[in-house]
Design a protein around this motif. Structure first.
Motif, PDB file in Angstrom:
ATOM      1  N   GLY A  89     -59.289  -0.877  39.683  1.00 55.42           N
ATOM      2  CA  GLY A  89     -58.209  -2.238  38.790  1.00 55.42           C
ATOM      3  C   GLY A  89     -57.551  -1.693  37.450  1.00 55.42           C
ATOM      4  N   GLY A  90     -56.913  -3.175  37.747  1.00 54.79           N
ATOM      5  CA  GLY A  90     -55.548  -2.680  36.798  1.00 54.79           C
ATOM      6  C   GLY A  90     -53.991  -3.558  37.093  1.00 54.79           C
ATOM      7  N   SER A  91     -52.927  -2.959  36.287  1.00 59.78           N
ATOM      8  CA  SER A  91     -51.720  -3.794  35.841  1.00 59.78           C
ATOM      9  C   SER A  91     -50.851  -2.674  36.036  1.00 59.78           C
ATOM     10  N   ILE A  92     -49.426  -2.778  37.164  1.00 59.50           N
ATOM     11  CA  ILE A  92     -48.718  -1.769  37.029  1.00 59.50           C
ATOM     12  C   ILE A  92     -47.018  -3.185  36.965  1.00 59.50           C
ATOM     13  N   LEU A  93     -46.829  -2.868  36.070  1.00 60.91           N
ATOM     14  CA  LEU A  93     -44.978  -3.120  35.726  1.00 60.91           C
ATOM     15  C   LEU A  93     -44.383  -2.572  36.200  1.00 60.91           C
ATOM     16  N   ASN A  94     -43.531  -3.472  36.727  1.00 62.12           N
ATOM     17  CA  ASN A  94     -41.825  -2.294  37.012  1.00 62.12           C
ATOM     18  C   ASN A  94     -40.952  -3.147  36.834  1.00 62.12           C
ATOM     19  N   ILE A  95     -40.090  -2.144  35.471  1.00 62.17           N
ATOM     20  CA  ILE A  95     -38.590  -2.489  35.348  1.00 62.17           C
ATOM     21  C   ILE A  95     -37.427  -2.775  35.762  1.00 62.17           C
ATOM     22  N   ALA A  96     -37.236  -3.882  36.885  1.00 56.69           N
ATOM     23  CA  ALA A  96     -36.496  -3.737  37.973  1.00 56.69           C
ATOM     24  C   ALA A  96     -35.155  -4.489  37.340  1.00 56.69           C
ATOM     25  N   SER A  97     -34.549  -5.428  37.824  1.00 57.07           N
ATOM     26  CA  SER A  97     -32.696  -5.485  36.748  1.00 57.07           C
ATOM     27  C   SER A  97     -31.587  -7.270  37.914  1.00 57.07           C
ATOM     28  N   VAL A  98     -31.856  -7.985  37.679  1.00 53.65           N
ATOM     29  CA  VAL A  98     -30.983  -9.527  38.540  1.00 53.65           C
ATOM     30  C   VAL A  98     -29.973  -8.343  39.126  1.00 53.65           C
ATOM     31  N   ALA A  99     -29.357  -7.598  38.920  1.00 54.81           N
ATOM     32  CA  ALA A  99     -29.029  -6.494  40.159  1.00 54.81           C
ATOM     33  C   ALA A  99     -29.810  -6.252  41.026  1.00 54.81           C
ATOM     34  N   GLY A 100     -30.800  -6.499  41.118  1.00 57.25           N
ATOM     35  CA  GLY A 100     -31.405  -5.875  42.293  1.00 57.25           C
ATOM     36  C   GLY A 100     -31.976  -7.356  43.594  1.00 57.25           C
ATOM     37  N   HIS A 101     -30.590  -8.361  42.742  1.00 58.63           N
ATOM     38  CA  HIS A 101     -31.663  -9.764  43.465  1.00 58.63           C
ATOM     39  C   HIS A 101     -30.172 -10.388  43.655  1.00 58.63           C
ATOM     40  N   VAL A 102     -29.039 -10.687  42.976  1.00 55.34           N
ATOM     41  CA  VAL A 102     -27.628 -10.841  43.148  1.00 55.34           C
ATOM     42  C   VAL A 102     -26.402  -9.651  43.358  1.00 55.34           C
ATOM     43  N   ALA A 103     -25.445  -9.777  43.510  1.00 55.12           N
ATOM     44  CA  ALA A 103     -24.334  -8.587  43.510  1.00 55.12           C
ATOM     45  C   ALA A 103     -24.017  -9.017  41.602  1.00 55.12           C
ATOM     46  N   LEU A 104     -23.630  -7.753  42.092  1.00 54.77           N
ATOM     47  CA  LEU A 104     -22.775  -7.620  40.519  1.00 54.77           C
ATOM     48  C   LEU A 104     -22.048  -6.432  40.137  1.00 54.77           C
ATOM     49  N   ARG A 105     -21.698  -6.336  39.440  1.00 54.32           N
ATOM     50  CA  ARG A 105     -20.222  -4.356  39.155  1.00 54.32           C
ATOM     51  C   ARG A 105     -21.434  -4.237  38.437  1.00 54.32           C
ATOM     52  N   THR A 106     -22.603  -3.851  38.837  1.00 54.53           N
ATOM     53  CA  THR A 106     -23.342  -2.899  38.127  1.00 54.53           C
ATOM     54  C   THR A 106     -22.837  -1.487  38.887  1.00 54.53           C
ATOM     55  N   GLY A 107     -22.814  -1.538  40.330  1.00 50.70           N
ATOM     56  CA  GLY A 107     -22.782  -0.351  41.503  1.00 50.70           C
ATOM     57  C   GLY A 107     -23.314  -0.366  41.936  1.00 50.70           C
ATOM     58  N   VAL A 108     -23.067   0.237  43.467  1.00 54.05           N
ATOM     59  CA  VAL A 108     -24.019  -0.380  44.222  1.00 54.05           C
ATOM     60  C   VAL A 108     -25.622   1.341  44.551  1.00 54.05           C
ATOM     61  N   VAL A 109     -25.283   2.161  43.699  1.00 57.25           N
ATOM     62  CA  VAL A 109     -26.127   2.420  43.436  1.00 57.25           C
ATOM     63  C   VAL A 109     -27.575   2.453  43.037  1.00 57.25           C
ATOM     64  N   TYR A 110     -27.120   1.905  41.408  1.00 59.55           N
ATOM     65  CA  TYR A 110     -27.701   1.088  40.818  1.00 59.55           C
ATOM     66  C   TYR A 110     -28.566   0.503  41.663  1.00 59.55           C
ATOM     67  N   ALA A 111     -27.886  -1.306  42.100  1.00 56.31           N
ATOM     68  CA  ALA A 111     -27.959  -2.365  42.708  1.00 56.31           C
ATOM     69  C   ALA A 111     -29.250  -1.786  44.024  1.00 56.31           C
ATOM     70  N   THR A 112     -28.915  -0.787  44.678  1.00 55.15           N
ATOM     71  CA  THR A 112     -30.349  -0.227  45.590  1.00 55.15           C
ATOM     72  C   THR A 112     -30.946   0.175  45.226  1.00 55.15           C
ATOM     73  N   THR A 113     -31.393   0.818  43.704  1.00 53.76           N
ATOM     74  CA  THR A 113     -32.249   1.422  43.617  1.00 53.76           C
ATOM     75  C   THR A 113     -33.553   0.065  43.069  1.00 53.76           C
ATOM     76  N   LYS A 114     -32.888  -1.281  42.760  1.00 53.94           N
ATOM     77  CA  LYS A 114     -33.067  -1.900  41.941  1.00 53.94           C
ATOM     78  C   LYS A 114     -34.367  -2.778  42.818  1.00 53.94           C
ATOM     79  N   ALA A 115     -33.347  -3.395  43.947  1.00 51.33           N
ATOM     80  CA  ALA A 115     -33.959  -3.780  44.699  1.00 51.33           C
ATOM     81  C   ALA A 115     -35.196  -3.635  45.784  1.00 51.33           C
TER      82      ALA A 115
END
Length: 166
Positions: free
Chosen positions: A48-74
């Motif tokens: 067993g164990g734990s994995i923690l991924n660092i995503a972004s709010v850009a994966g949840h709401v539309a931002l000006r961070t760019g479509v590719v970045y947002a796609t990876t985080k979603a």
């Protein structure tokens, strides 16, 4: 445990994204996270164990961070859910943190622009940019035994940005 924290961005408009930019961002933000998780997942099958991924709010709401970045985080947020579902029976928990703006070397050039900084503050109910130490508690919690019944979740550490309404 594992913390998948690698990430980068190239802020291109959708019509200007090159294939090289797409590949670089996808490889850094998503492919590396998946294959690290897969490798550690193999090792955690018995313990067993734990994995923690660092995503972004850009994966949840539309931002000006760019479509590719947002796609990876979603995709990372969805990957977190699917791995949690698949690996839960082996007592492997998989969660994510979705940060908003924090003071880092990568955000420093953006935050130096007073107009841009004000726009960030204006959509953040707590009225400021986050400090890196404010990510420590959520990361420790999600990675610890205190969260042993938490899996497949994304905790938005965003000063309330993702819930801001009128």
């Amino acid at each position: 445990g594992l913390v998948n924290n690698a990430g980068m961005n190239i802020r291109s408009k959708a019509l200007d994204v090159t294939e090289d930019e797409w590949e670089t961002i996808q490889q850094t933000n998503l492919k590396s996270a998946f294959f690290f998780a897969q490798e550690i997942g193999k090792r955690m099958q018995e313990t067993g164990g734990s994995i923690l991924n660092i995503a972004s709010v850009a994966g949840h709401v539309a931002l000006r961070t760019g479509v590719v970045y947002a796609t990876t985080k979603a995709a990372m947020i969805q990957m977190t859910k699917v791995l949690a579902l698949e690996w839960g029976p082996r007592n492997i928990r998989v969660n994510a943190i979705g940060p908003w703006y924090f003071k880092t070397p990568l955000t420093e050039p953006l935050l130096k622009d007073p107009t841009y900084l004000q726009e960030i503050v204006d959509v953040t109910p707590l009225g400021r940019v986050g400090e890196l130490e404010e990510l420590v508690g959520p990361a420790v919690f999600l990675s610890s035994a205190s969260a042993r019944y938490v899996t497949g979740q994304t905790l938005y550490v965003d000063g309330g940005m993702t819930i801001k309404g009128f």
